[in-house]
Enzyme design. Structure first.
Site, PDB file in Angstrom:
ATOM      1  N   ASP A  76     -80.723  14.353  23.650  1.00 31.51           N
ATOM      2  CA  ASP A  76     -81.440  14.940  24.601  1.00 31.51           C
ATOM      3  C   ASP A  76     -81.926  14.093  25.854  1.00 31.51           C
ATOM      4  O   ASP A  76     -82.784  14.492  26.825  1.00 31.51           O
ATOM      5  CB  ASP A  76     -82.752  15.988  24.315  1.00 31.51           C
ATOM      6  CG  ASP A  76     -82.114  16.720  23.146  1.00 31.51           C
ATOM      7  OD1 ASP A  76     -81.030  17.126  23.200  1.00 31.51           O
ATOM      8  OD2 ASP A  76     -82.931  16.905  22.129  1.00 31.51           O
ATOM      9  N   LYS A  79     -77.366  13.453  28.905  1.00 28.08           N
ATOM     10  CA  LYS A  79     -76.136  12.712  28.877  1.00 28.08           C
ATOM     11  C   LYS A  79     -75.143  13.548  29.735  1.00 28.08           C
ATOM     12  O   LYS A  79     -74.181  13.171  30.166  1.00 28.08           O
ATOM     13  CB  LYS A  79     -75.617  12.385  27.619  1.00 28.08           C
ATOM     14  CG  LYS A  79     -76.423  11.551  26.906  1.00 28.08           C
ATOM     15  CD  LYS A  79     -75.806  11.355  25.447  1.00 28.08           C
ATOM     16  CE  LYS A  79     -76.277  12.427  24.515  1.00 28.08           C
ATOM     17  NZ  LYS A  79     -77.566  12.685  24.335  1.00 28.08           N
ATOM     18  N   GLY A  84     -75.665  19.693  22.816  1.00 29.62           N
ATOM     19  CA  GLY A  84     -75.804  20.784  23.735  1.00 29.62           C
ATOM     20  C   GLY A  84     -76.042  19.985  25.110  1.00 29.62           C
ATOM     21  O   GLY A  84     -77.172  19.458  25.524  1.00 29.62           O
ATOM     22  N   HIS A  85     -75.014  19.913  25.670  1.00 29.88           N
ATOM     23  CA  HIS A  85     -74.795  18.875  26.810  1.00 29.88           C
ATOM     24  C   HIS A  85     -74.825  19.882  28.159  1.00 29.88           C
ATOM     25  O   HIS A  85     -74.064  20.652  28.424  1.00 29.88           O
ATOM     26  CB  HIS A  85     -73.633  18.066  27.055  1.00 29.88           C
ATOM     27  CG  HIS A  85     -73.739  16.946  25.657  1.00 29.88           C
ATOM     28  ND1 HIS A  85     -72.842  16.073  25.616  1.00 29.88           N
ATOM     29  CD2 HIS A  85     -74.978  16.488  24.909  1.00 29.88           C
ATOM     30  CE1 HIS A  85     -73.269  15.331  24.646  1.00 29.88           C
ATOM     31  NE2 HIS A  85     -74.396  15.621  24.326  1.00 29.88           N
ATOM     32  N   GLN A 134     -76.109  13.165  20.474  1.00 27.72           N
ATOM     33  CA  GLN A 134     -77.380  12.614  19.883  1.00 27.72           C
ATOM     34  C   GLN A 134     -77.788  11.378  20.615  1.00 27.72           C
ATOM     35  O   GLN A 134     -77.624  11.307  21.594  1.00 27.72           O
ATOM     36  CB  GLN A 134     -77.128  12.724  18.485  1.00 27.72           C
ATOM     37  CG  GLN A 134     -76.859  14.003  17.693  1.00 27.72           C
ATOM     38  CD  GLN A 134     -75.564  14.480  17.636  1.00 27.72           C
ATOM     39  OE1 GLN A 134     -74.740  13.633  17.518  1.00 27.72           O
ATOM     40  NE2 GLN A 134     -75.336  15.655  18.014  1.00 27.72           N
TER      41      GLN A 134
HETATM   42  P1  IMP Z   1     -78.075  17.534  12.395  1.00 29.80           P
HETATM   43  O1  IMP Z   1     -77.349  16.552  13.457  1.00 29.80           O
HETATM   44  O2  IMP Z   1     -77.856  19.044  12.830  1.00 29.80           O
HETATM   45  O3  IMP Z   1     -77.702  17.389  10.984  1.00 29.80           O
HETATM   46  O4  IMP Z   1     -79.493  17.236  12.514  1.00 29.80           O
HETATM   47  C1  IMP Z   1     -80.137  15.999  12.096  1.00 29.80           C
HETATM   48  C2  IMP Z   1     -81.170  15.663  13.133  1.00 29.80           C
HETATM   49  O5  IMP Z   1     -80.430  15.436  14.394  1.00 29.80           O
HETATM   50  C3  IMP Z   1     -82.353  16.524  13.293  1.00 29.80           C
HETATM   51  O6  IMP Z   1     -83.440  16.099  13.756  1.00 29.80           O
HETATM   52  C4  IMP Z   1     -81.777  17.318  14.756  1.00 29.80           C
HETATM   53  O7  IMP Z   1     -82.762  18.028  15.432  1.00 29.80           O
HETATM   54  C5  IMP Z   1     -81.184  16.019  15.479  1.00 29.80           C
HETATM   55  N1  IMP Z   1     -79.974  16.581  16.286  1.00 29.80           N
HETATM   56  C6  IMP Z   1     -78.966  16.774  16.027  1.00 29.80           C
HETATM   57  N2  IMP Z   1     -78.090  17.000  17.188  1.00 29.80           N
HETATM   58  C7  IMP Z   1     -79.022  16.776  18.247  1.00 29.80           C
HETATM   59  C8  IMP Z   1     -78.805  16.719  19.688  1.00 29.80           C
HETATM   60  O8  IMP Z   1     -78.021  17.015  20.278  1.00 29.80           O
HETATM   61  N3  IMP Z   1     -80.123  16.322  20.306  1.00 29.80           N
HETATM   62  C9  IMP Z   1     -81.228  15.909  19.868  1.00 29.80           C
HETATM   63  N4  IMP Z   1     -81.523  16.066  18.504  1.00 29.80           N
HETATM   64  C10 IMP Z   1     -80.531  16.241  17.685  1.00 29.80           C
END
Ligand code: IMP
Length: 420
Positions: free
Chosen positions: A13, A16, A40-41, A224
């Site tokens: 977040d 990017k 979510g970009h 991420q």
């Molecule tokens: P997952 O990727 O859905 O398995 O989530 C694992 C961890 O990564 C959790 O803490 C999510 O909140 C975090 N996470 C996954 N995708 C994002 C992102 O795009 N931005 C911020 N945190 C993320």
């Protein structure tokens, strides 16, 4: 020209999407190399807001080829929906998108499993996005996944999904004691997605290698952030992929030495969604709510409120070191304009002789307070226009973290960017 890699340097977040969109002006290719619809970009073009989940942010540039690499886990149903939504908004995109034949597919049962394992796991609740990311990567590594090229053969695809479902149902029933699922529940949705996505299947590695030979301009878009890396992040509170620079090579099938620039994106402060340690999280509720509201810090994928904290210089230094960032971009700097003073973590007291990022709950950061600039910087067009206090803040980030700042974003819009 080589590959220009863009990576989230913190907990995701960082903004990017906007930076990738900026750099993809004139890019021939923008490629995603890991993650999936958990991302979510967000990109603003004038009043129009676009939130991209699986399609690279380069899709908003007309001639840019947008590739989804083998390191991704791709949800064909969501991808179809994302393409349709863009088309409804006048973004003609089908012939721009390519999906790696060897990427793995997120199936409906993966999302169900993500949800029930989170609900069942009181002791180690991760706070995932429930987009099926962990279960799909687990199946890929367990060699029982469903690769994207199977979409090209309807019968083969259906057989593979059914075989996979029989396996997944054993887990659903025997481990979680939940009702099993039948292929019929998903058949129609999957077939629609198969028809939409199968024409997009390509050899992403070969496309990029050919583009490199032709000296094309290639950007890769991380999802991420580094602190959510499976191995180098705050395990187990991480995602299941490798968001850093090293993930590009294996996620796209390109040699590491094709990377000529690696840019880390850092928010001027920090946020985190989901569970897990967060050393610079703001304890003072009023201040953290103020920061969240000023920055609109709610998840673009899940809508969850993000946890807010101050800039973490220790982790920034770590992130820059392990990724070899050649330069960094600072985003959302305008959000801090209302604060009287701005703390930055410069050191940790830790119980180990080394930085153990899996034990960040045991560190105590020591902060230095920098004076706030209390001036609206959202209209600035050059570094010289920045108030002295803000210039000092940027200089402190460079000194503590050890990388040069190449660009500062001062607002959500495409043109609110100050290049050095
Ligand atoms: P997952 O990727 O859905 O398995 O989530 C694992 C961890 O990564 C959790 O803490 C999510 O909140 C975090 N996470 C996954 N995708 C994002 C992102 O795009 N931005 C911020 N945190 C993320």
């Amino acid at each position: 020209m080589g590959i220009h890699v863009i990576v989230g340097g913190q907990w995701g977040d960082e903004g990017k999407g906007k930076i990738v969109d900026y750099f993809s002006d004139n890019a021939d290719i923008v490629a995603r190399y890991q993650g999936g619809a958990n991302a979510g970009h967000t990109v603003f073009i004038g009043e129009d807001q676009f939130v991209l989940h699986q399609i690279p942010s380069g899709i908003l540039r007309e001639k840019t080829r947008c590739l989804l690499g083998a390191g991704m886990v791709i949800d064909p149903i969501e991808l179809t929906r994302e393409i349709e939504e863009l088309q409804e908004r006048g973004i003609r995109c089908n012939d721009q998108i390519g999906v790696a034949y060897n990427a793995h597919l997120v199936l409906p049962i993966h999302k169900i499993l993500d949800g029930i394992s989170e609900d069942a796991n009181d002791e180690q609740f991760i706070g995932t996005t429930r987009r099926g990311i962990g279960p799909t990567y687990a199946d890929r590594h367990g060699r029982i996944g469903v690769p994207a090229h199977l979409l090209l053969d309807r019968t083969g695809f259906e057989e593979a999904v059914q075989t996979h479902l029989r396996h997944a149902n054993r887990i659903v029933e025997k481990i979680y004691g939940q009702p099993t699922h039948q292929f019929e529940e998903f058949r129609e949705q999957l077939e629609r997605a198969r028809e939409a996505v199968s024409p997009l299947i390509t050899d992403v590695s070969n496309e990029i290698l050919t583009a490199l030979d032709q000296d094309n301009h290639i950007i890769t878009e991380g999802a991420q952030g580094v602190m959510l890396d499976l191995d180098y992040g705050s395990y187990p509170y991480v995602t299941s992929s490798h968001p850093g620079t090293a993930g590009v090579s294996v996620g796209l099938g390109v040699p590491p030495n094709a990377i000529t620039r690696s840019t880390g994106i850092f928010k001027a402060y920090c946020t985190r969604v989901g569970e897990g340690p967060f050393p610079t999280e703001i304890d003072d509720k009023d201040k953290s709510v103020r920061l969240r509201e000023a920055g609109g810090e709610y998840g673009a994928t899940t809508g969850r409120p993000r946890r807010c904290g101050w800039f973490d210089g220790v982790l920034a230094k770590y992130s820059i070191a392990i990724n070899g960032f050649t330069d960094i971009c600072i985003t959302k700097a305008d959000v801090l304009s209302e604060f009287d003073e701005i703390p930055v973590a410069e050191n940790y007291e830790s119980q180990n002789g080394f930085l153990n990022v899996q034990k960040l709950d045991e560190v105590t950061p020591s902060f230095t307070n920098y004076p706030g600039w209390k001036t609206d910087i959202s209209g600035a067009t050059s570094f010289d226009e920045f108030p002295d206090a803000f210039q000092d803040y940027l200089a402190a980030i460079e000194r503590i973290s050890g990388a040069p700042i190449s660009l500062v974003s001062v607002g959500p819009e495409r043109n609110q960017i100050v290049v050095r």
